[in-house]
Design a protein around this motif. Structure first.
Motif, PDB file in Angstrom:
ATOM      1  N   ASN A  58       0.817  -1.219   0.000  1.00  0.00           N
ATOM      2  CA  ASN A  58       0.000   0.000   0.000  1.00  0.00           C
ATOM      3  C   ASN A  58       0.849   1.268   0.000  1.00  0.00           C
ATOM      4  O   ASN A  58       0.534   2.239   0.666  1.00  0.00           O
ATOM      5  N   ARG A  59       1.942   1.235  -0.746  1.00  0.00           N
ATOM      6  CA  ARG A  59       2.846   2.385  -0.760  1.00  0.00           C
ATOM      7  C   ARG A  59       2.965   2.961  -2.164  1.00  0.00           C
ATOM      8  O   ARG A  59       3.028   2.240  -3.149  1.00  0.00           O
ATOM      9  N   VAL A  60       2.973   4.291  -2.206  1.00  0.00           N
ATOM     10  CA  VAL A  60       3.251   5.013  -3.442  1.00  0.00           C
ATOM     11  C   VAL A  60       4.477   5.878  -3.148  1.00  0.00           C
ATOM     12  O   VAL A  60       4.644   6.382  -2.034  1.00  0.00           O
ATOM     13  N   GLY A  61       5.364   6.002  -4.118  1.00  0.00           N
ATOM     14  CA  GLY A  61       6.588   6.758  -3.880  1.00  0.00           C
ATOM     15  C   GLY A  61       7.006   7.557  -5.102  1.00  0.00           C
ATOM     16  O   GLY A  61       6.635   7.252  -6.235  1.00  0.00           O
ATOM     17  N   VAL A  62       7.783   8.574  -4.832  1.00  0.00           N
ATOM     18  CA  VAL A  62       8.343   9.404  -5.889  1.00  0.00           C
ATOM     19  C   VAL A  62       9.790   9.694  -5.506  1.00  0.00           C
ATOM     20  O   VAL A  62      10.115   9.845  -4.317  1.00  0.00           O
ATOM     21  N   SER A  63      10.668   9.728  -6.509  1.00  0.00           N
ATOM     22  CA  SER A  63      12.066  10.049  -6.229  1.00  0.00           C
ATOM     23  C   SER A  63      12.643  10.911  -7.353  1.00  0.00           C
ATOM     24  O   SER A  63      12.164  10.890  -8.481  1.00  0.00           O
ATOM     25  N   TYR A  64      13.661  11.676  -6.983  1.00  0.00           N
ATOM     26  CA  TYR A  64      14.358  12.554  -7.921  1.00  0.00           C
ATOM     27  C   TYR A  64      15.850  12.406  -7.666  1.00  0.00           C
ATOM     28  O   TYR A  64      16.285  12.331  -6.511  1.00  0.00           O
ATOM     29  N   SER A  65      16.627  12.340  -8.737  1.00  0.00           N
ATOM     30  CA  SER A  65      18.076  12.234  -8.569  1.00  0.00           C
ATOM     31  C   SER A  65      18.790  13.155  -9.545  1.00  0.00           C
ATOM     32  O   SER A  65      18.277  13.485 -10.619  1.00  0.00           O
ATOM     33  N   VAL A  66      19.971  13.568  -9.151  1.00  0.00           N
ATOM     34  CA  VAL A  66      20.830  14.394  -9.993  1.00  0.00           C
ATOM     35  C   VAL A  66      22.240  13.830  -9.859  1.00  0.00           C
ATOM     36  O   VAL A  66      22.646  13.401  -8.775  1.00  0.00           O
ATOM     37  N   SER A  67      22.957  13.756 -10.986  1.00  0.00           N
ATOM     38  CA  SER A  67      24.327  13.238 -10.947  1.00  0.00           C
ATOM     39  C   SER A  67      25.209  14.054 -11.875  1.00  0.00           C
ATOM     40  O   SER A  67      24.750  14.616 -12.869  1.00  0.00           O
ATOM     41  N   GLY A  68      26.469  14.107 -11.522  1.00  0.00           N
ATOM     42  CA  GLY A  68      27.429  14.876 -12.305  1.00  0.00           C
ATOM     43  C   GLY A  68      27.829  14.159 -13.578  1.00  0.00           C
ATOM     44  O   GLY A  68      27.783  12.932 -13.667  1.00  0.00           O
ATOM     45  N   VAL A  69      28.205  14.923 -14.581  1.00  0.00           N
ATOM     46  CA  VAL A  69      28.687  14.380 -15.851  1.00  0.00           C
ATOM     47  C   VAL A  69      30.208  14.338 -15.785  1.00  0.00           C
ATOM     48  O   VAL A  69      30.849  15.359 -15.544  1.00  0.00           O
ATOM     49  N   THR A  70      30.768  13.165 -15.971  1.00  0.00           N
ATOM     50  CA  THR A  70      32.221  13.033 -15.915  1.00  0.00           C
ATOM     51  C   THR A  70      32.844  13.365 -17.267  1.00  0.00           C
ATOM     52  O   THR A  70      32.210  13.213 -18.314  1.00  0.00           O
TER      53      THR A  70
END
Length: 103
Positions: A58-70
């Motif tokens: 019974n879980r709903v989730g949202v996520s956001y990520s940011v990563s560097g460009v090598t």
């Protein structure tokens, strides 16, 4: 030497973001064709987002990520993420933050 009616490949290297036109000429310098192009600026970061739902918990989730460009395969890489979750039955809210470094 190029032969008629045979597919030819052309490779170009862009050193900076810009736009222009590739002009194709024959051996006499006559223009055969012109093709515009755009070289976009390099990305500074990558971004991602996801939405998920788990009916069994019974879980709903949202996520956001940011990563560097090598710039090189030898450079360390980093990612920072934030996520939020909600139990749809109890209305309990949870979340977290993570930072990852790879080398």
């Amino acid at each position: 030497m190029l032969t008629p009616y045979t597919e030819q490949s052309v490779s170009l290297v862009a050193l900076a973001a810009h736009s222009g036109t590739v002009i194709i000429t024959n051996k006499d310098g006559e223009i055969i064709d012109q093709r515009p192009y755009v070289i976009a600026p390099a990305k500074a970061v990558y971004q991602g987002a996801s939405l998920n739902y788990s009916p069994s918990s019974n879980r709903v989730g949202v996520s956001y990520s940011v990563s560097g460009v090598t710039q090189s395969l030898l450079d360390p890489s980093w990612t920072a993420s934030i996520n939020l979750g909600l139990n749809t039955h109890t209305q309990d809210l949870s979340g977290g933050v993570s930072v990852n470094v790879n080398w």
